[in-house]
Write a protein that holds these residues in place. Structure first.
Motif, short mmCIF file in Angstrom:
data_model
loop_
_atom_site.label_atom_id
_atom_site.label_comp_id
_atom_site.label_asym_id
_atom_site.label_seq_id
_atom_site.Cartn_x
_atom_site.Cartn_y
_atom_site.Cartn_z
N TYR A 391 0.86 -1.20 0.00
CA TYR A 391 0.00 0.00 0.00
C TYR A 391 0.89 1.24 0.00
N ALA A 392 0.28 2.39 -0.12
CA ALA A 392 1.03 3.64 -0.05
C ALA A 392 0.34 4.58 0.92
N PRO A 393 0.38 4.28 2.23
CA PRO A 393 -0.28 5.16 3.21
C PRO A 393 0.39 6.53 3.26
N ASP A 394 -0.43 7.54 3.52
CA ASP A 394 0.09 8.90 3.58
C ASP A 394 0.91 9.11 4.84
N VAL A 395 1.76 10.11 4.79
CA VAL A 395 2.56 10.51 5.95
C VAL A 395 2.26 11.99 6.21
N ALA A 396 2.07 12.36 7.47
CA ALA A 396 1.72 13.75 7.80
C ALA A 396 2.46 14.19 9.06
N ILE A 397 2.85 15.46 9.09
CA ILE A 397 3.57 16.03 10.24
C ILE A 397 2.67 17.07 10.89
N SER A 398 2.64 17.06 12.23
CA SER A 398 1.77 17.99 12.96
C SER A 398 2.21 19.44 12.69
N PRO A 399 1.26 20.40 12.76
CA PRO A 399 1.58 21.79 12.42
C PRO A 399 2.72 22.39 13.26
N ASP A 400 2.94 21.87 14.49
CA ASP A 400 4.05 22.41 15.29
C ASP A 400 5.35 21.63 15.04
N GLY A 401 5.28 20.61 14.16
CA GLY A 401 6.49 19.86 13.82
C GLY A 401 6.95 18.86 14.86
N GLN A 402 6.12 18.62 15.90
CA GLN A 402 6.55 17.77 17.00
C GLN A 402 6.26 16.29 16.76
N LYS A 419 11.61 14.29 17.35
CA LYS A 419 13.00 14.40 17.80
C LYS A 419 13.61 13.04 18.14
N THR A 420 12.91 12.23 18.91
CA THR A 420 13.51 10.98 19.41
C THR A 420 13.28 9.79 18.46
N CYS A 421 12.37 9.93 17.51
CA CYS A 421 12.00 8.86 16.55
C CYS A 421 11.32 7.68 17.24
N LYS A 422 10.88 7.84 18.50
CA LYS A 422 10.20 6.75 19.20
C LYS A 422 8.71 6.78 18.86
N MET A 423 8.13 5.59 18.72
CA MET A 423 6.69 5.56 18.46
C MET A 423 5.95 5.97 19.72
N TRP A 424 5.11 6.99 19.59
CA TRP A 424 4.43 7.59 20.73
C TRP A 424 3.13 6.85 21.02
N HIS A 425 2.41 6.53 19.95
CA HIS A 425 1.07 5.99 20.13
C HIS A 425 0.63 5.29 18.84
N LYS A 426 -0.29 4.34 18.98
CA LYS A 426 -0.80 3.60 17.83
C LYS A 426 -2.30 3.39 18.06
N ILE A 427 -3.14 3.89 17.15
CA ILE A 427 -4.60 3.75 17.30
C ILE A 427 -5.11 2.76 16.26
N GLN A 428 -5.94 1.81 16.70
CA GLN A 428 -6.63 0.92 15.75
C GLN A 428 -7.76 1.73 15.13
N ALA A 429 -7.51 2.28 13.94
CA ALA A 429 -8.46 3.21 13.33
C ALA A 429 -9.45 2.52 12.41
N SER A 430 -9.14 1.29 11.99
CA SER A 430 -10.02 0.61 11.04
C SER A 430 -9.66 -0.87 11.01
N ASP A 431 -10.57 -1.68 10.42
CA ASP A 431 -10.24 -3.08 10.23
C ASP A 431 -9.69 -3.32 8.82
N SER A 432 -9.46 -2.24 8.08
CA SER A 432 -8.82 -2.32 6.76
C SER A 432 -7.68 -1.30 6.73
N PRO A 433 -6.76 -1.40 5.77
CA PRO A 433 -5.61 -0.49 5.75
C PRO A 433 -6.01 0.99 5.76
N VAL A 434 -5.28 1.78 6.56
CA VAL A 434 -5.50 3.23 6.63
C VAL A 434 -4.55 3.87 5.61
N LEU A 435 -5.12 4.56 4.62
CA LEU A 435 -4.30 5.08 3.52
C LEU A 435 -4.11 6.59 3.57
#
Length: 460
Positions: A391-402, A419-435
Motif C-alpha cells: 500500500y502507499a499510506p500517507d505521511v503527515a507532520i503535525s503543524p508544530d512539527g513535534q 526528535k527521538t523517533c520513538k513511536m508515541w502511540h498507535k490507534i486501531q483506526a479501522s479493520d482495513s488499511p489506513v491510507l
C-alpha cells in the motif's frame, strides 16, 4: 530387349550406378507411375453445402462438413460441362458468410475510449447553501471556541486519543484527504469510486458538495493557497481544475498518460506540477491550459512532488528508487540521489520548519531528507514500527512539527516523536488499511484518517 552396362557415371543430383533390368519390368514400373500421376491430377470435388435453413433430410445444410464426392467414370465429362462448378464457388462464399461479425467487446479495466463520456457535474447536498447573511460554506466560521483566522501562534500539538466523528459517503477506498488551507473548516476527500466530496468540519459535520466527472479512481487532489480552487488527478488520465464554491469544472488537462500526483505551486497559484506514469513531470498553466515545461529525467513512474526552499525548488521521487531535486522551471535536476539501499518512496510531507521532507519508504520506514542546499538524508531520523507493504499510506507532520504520523496496512494510525523517533502511540483506526491521514491546521490534536473501505474518521 534386355540391356546391360559395365559403366557408371555422375548425374546432376549425385552419383548413379547403372544396373541390368529387363524390358518388361521397366514397362510395368513406368505404367504404375503414370497411372498414379493421372489420378492425383484430377481435382476432388465436395458435395453441395446445402441450404442453411434446412436442418435435416435432402439438401440439408452440411457447411464445412460436406464430404468429398466419390470418383465416377464420367467425372471427366463433368469437368467439361462444369456441372459441379457452382459447388466450388459457393463453398468459398458460404464460408465467409457463415462467420458472424462479432460486436466489438469493451474491457472495463483497460478501455479508455469513453473517458470523455461523463460530463462534469457537482451537486450541493448540504442542509443549507447560504446562511442568514447570504454567505456560502466558503465563509470561515467565527462562532467557534477556536480562532480559525490570523496567525496560528505557538499552539502545541498532542496525539489524539478518541474517535469523535465518522464521515460516510464514499463506496471505495479513500485515496487522499485535504483540509481547507489556513482555516481547516472544510475537508476535501478523493476516492477510488471516482468521486470527490467536500465536508463540513464543524457544526453539523455534514456532506456539503459532491464533484463527479472522473470515470476512474481519483488518486490525488490539491487546493490552491486560498482554497478557492482545487486540482484532481485520476486514472482516467485526466487532471481537472474545479471551483470549490460552485463545483464548476474550470479546465481539464491530459497527456494521454496516468497522473500519479498533482501539486499546485503555492507561490504561483496558476501553475501546477503533475507526476506521470510515463516518468515525466509536467508543468501546466491553468489560465491558458497549456503545458509550459517538461521535466524528463526519472526512469520510472513519479510518486511524489514536494515544494521546498520557499517554493523555488521541488523534490521528486519515483519507482526508479531515486530522489531528484529541481529548480522550478528548469528541466535539469540539481541533485540526484540513488543509493543501493534505497527503496521507492511513495508519499511525502514537508516539515513545518521548511528544512526537512519526510518520505514514506516501501521498506516499512519513514526516511527524512533535508530540503535545503545539500538534500542529504538525515541518517539519525528513521521512523519504524508500522507496515506499509503493498500500500502507499500517507505521511503527515503535525503543524508544530513535534509529531509525525502515518497510516498502516493493519488498520492502525501511528504517531512518532519527531526528535527521538520513538513511536508515541498507535490507534486501531479501522479493520482495513489506513491510507490517508492529515492533521488539522488549527486544532491541537485533531487528525482525519481515511481507510480502504471508504470511511473517513475524525480523531481528537
Amino acid at each position: 530387349m534386355a540391356g546391360y552396362s559395365k559403366g557408371s557415371g555422375k548425374v546432376p543430383t549425385g552419383f548413379a550406378a547403372e544396373t541390368f533390368i529387363s524390358e518388361s519390368t521397366f514397362r510395368h514400373g513406368h505404367r504404375a507411375i503414370e497411372s498414379n500421376q493421372s489420378a492425383n491430377s484430377k481435382k476432388r470435388k465436395r458435395e453441395s453445402k446445402g441450404d442453411s435453413s434446412i436442418v435435416s433430410g435432402a439438401g440439408a445444410y452440411k457447411g464445412p462438413w460436406a464430404k468429398y464426392e466419390e470418383e465416377r467414370p464420367d467425372a471427366a465429362d463433368d469437368d467439361e460441362f462444369g456441372s459441379d462448378e457452382e459447388v466450388e464457388i459457393i463453398y468459398e462464399e458460404d464460408e465467409i458468410e457463415e462467420v458472424p461479425t462479432a460486436a466489438p467487446g469493451k474491457l472495463a479495466g483497460t478501455d479508455y475510449a469513453d473517458t470523455d463520456a461523463r460530463p462534469e457535474t457537482s451537486e450541493f447536498v448540504g442542509s443549507q447553501e447560504f446562511d442568514y447573511q447570504g454567505r456560502t460554506y466558503m465563509h470561515i466560521p467565527n462562532d467557534l471556541d477556536i480562532k480559525l483566522t490570523g496567525d496560528r501562534g505557538d499552539v502545541k500539538n498532542f496525539v489524539p486519543k478518541k474517535l469523535i466523528h465518522t464521515y460516510k459517503y464514499h463506496t471505495k477506498s479513500i485515496t487522499q484527504v485535504r483540509f481547507f488551507p489556513g482555516s481547516g473548516h472544510l475537508l476535501l476527500s478523493a476516492s477510488a469510486d471516482s468521486k470527490i466530496a467536500l465536508w463540513d468540519v464543524y457544526h453539523q459535520r455534514e456532506l456539503l458538495r459532491t464533484f463527479s466527472g472522473h470515470t476512474k479512481s481519483v488518486n490525488d487532489i490539491d487546493f490552491n493557497p486560498d482554497g478557492t480552487q482545487f486540482i484532481s488527478a485520476s486514472y482516467d488520465r485526466y487532471m481537472k481544475l474545479w471551483d470549490t464554491e460552485t463545483g464548476k469544472c474550470l479546465n481539464k488537462f491530459t497527456t494521454g498518460k496516468t497522473p500519479h500526483v498533482v501539486r499546485i505551486n503555492p507561490s504561483t497559484p496558476h501553475e501546477f506540477l503533475a507526476g506521470m506514469a510515463d516518468k515525466k513531470i509536467m508543468q501546466y498553466d491553468t489560465r491558458s491550459g497549456e503545458m509550459v515545461q517538461e521535466y524528463d529525467h526519472h526512469l520510472g513512474p513519479v510518486n511524489t512532488i514536494t515544494f521546498c526552499d520557499e517554493n523555488r525548488r521541488f523534490i521528486t521521487t519515483s519507482d526508479d528508487k531515486s530522489l531528484r531535486a529541481w529548480e522550478y522551471g528548469i528541466p535539469v535536476p540539481i541533485k540526484f540521489i540513488a543509493e543501493p539501499y534505497m527503496f521507492s518512496m511513495v508519499r511525502s510531507s514537508p516539515h513545518p520548519s521548511g528544512k526537512y521532507v519526510a518520505f514514506q519508504s516501501s521498506d516499512n520506514q519513514i526516511t527524512v531528507y533535508s530540503s535545503t542546499d545539500r538534500f542529504r538524508q538525515n541518517r539519525k531520523k528513521s521512523y519504524r514500527g508500522h507496515n506499509v507493504a503493498g500500500y502507499a499510506p500517507d505521511v503527515a507532520i503535525s503543524p508544530d512539527g513535534q509529531y509525525i504520523s502515518s497510516g498502516d496496512s493493519g488498520g492502525f494510525v501511528c504517531f512518532w516523536d519527531w526528535k527521538t523517533c520513538k513511536m508515541w502511540h498507535k490507534i486501531q483506526a479501522s479493520d482495513s488499511p489506513v491510507l490517508a491521514v492529515q492533521w488539522h491546521p488549527r486544532e491541537t490534536s485533531k487528525v482525519i484518517t481515511g481507510d480502504l473501505n471508504g470511511a473517513l474518521k475524525f480523531w481528537d
